[in-house]
Design a protein around this motif. Structure first.
Motif, short mmCIF file in Angstrom:
data_model
loop_
_atom_site.label_atom_id
_atom_site.label_comp_id
_atom_site.label_asym_id
_atom_site.label_seq_id
_atom_site.Cartn_x
_atom_site.Cartn_y
_atom_site.Cartn_z
N TYR A 61 79.56 -26.59 100.05
CA TYR A 61 78.29 -26.15 100.60
C TYR A 61 78.48 -25.59 102.01
O TYR A 61 77.95 -24.54 102.35
N GLY A 62 79.25 -26.29 102.83
CA GLY A 62 79.53 -25.81 104.18
C GLY A 62 80.29 -24.50 104.18
O GLY A 62 79.96 -23.58 104.95
N ILE A 63 81.28 -24.40 103.31
CA ILE A 63 82.06 -23.16 103.22
C ILE A 63 81.18 -22.01 102.74
O ILE A 63 81.26 -20.90 103.26
N LEU A 64 80.31 -22.27 101.78
CA LEU A 64 79.39 -21.25 101.27
C LEU A 64 78.50 -20.70 102.39
O LEU A 64 78.31 -19.48 102.50
N THR A 65 77.97 -21.58 103.23
CA THR A 65 77.12 -21.10 104.33
C THR A 65 77.90 -20.22 105.28
O THR A 65 77.40 -19.20 105.75
#
Length: 164
Positions: A61-65
């Motif tokens: 999720y963090g990488i996607l943002t």
């Protein structure tokens, strides 16, 4: 392709029960917070018996943002500003929703928020969204400013060559 991946991740999140899960008081199985009967043992679950625990974000999720924010900035600067802004703001919104879950951020204890976000175990889950929310808006402002200047120069050169 990128929009398909975003949609896929979103649908997987919905299939897993949304953002909140609750535990059955009898068997302990996690069930979606919109279900009132345990799918494992059949026990009726009332709101007063169960404490709803918010799900923690994953590293993905963090990488996607971060990917959405960087892709949006690239699109703003190099391709098409409107599309870039849309992609960037999707990433920004996802990151902001994750950042706002942190109690240190909500209580305006920013030094503790940054310490916990950039610790070794939280850098991907909380650090990247924090960067997207705090630093990236400045980068976007410079990208938009650069795009406006470059577009103005291109237009002026086009008009000059047209009248010559």
């Amino acid at each position: 392709m990128l929009m398909y991946k975003i949609y896929y991740i979103y649908m997987q999140k919905i299939k897993k029960g949304g953002t909140n899960m609750k535990k059955c008081p009898k068997c302990g199985k996690e069930v979606s917070d919109n279900i009132n009967v345990c799918t494992e043992c059949g026990t009726k679950i009332s709101e007063s018996e169960v404490k709803v625990e918010p799900k923690q974000a994953t590293s993905a999720y963090g990488i996607l943002t971060g990917i959405l924010a960087v892709a949006g900035i690239y699109l703003i600067a190099k391709v098409w500003a409107i599309a870039g802004a849309i992609v960037y703001f999707i990433g920004f919104g996802l990151a902001l929703s994750e950042v706002k879950r942190d109690n240190n951020f909500e209580n305006k204890n920013y030094s503790e928020f940054f310490k916990s976000s950039f610790s070794k175990q939280n850098i991907l889950k909380k650090g990247i969204p924090a960067i997207v929310v705090v630093v990236m808006p400045l980068v976007v402002a410079f990208a938009i400013y650069g795009w406006i200047i470059l577009d103005s120069v291109r237009t002026a050169n086009h008009l000059t060559s047209f009248f010559q």
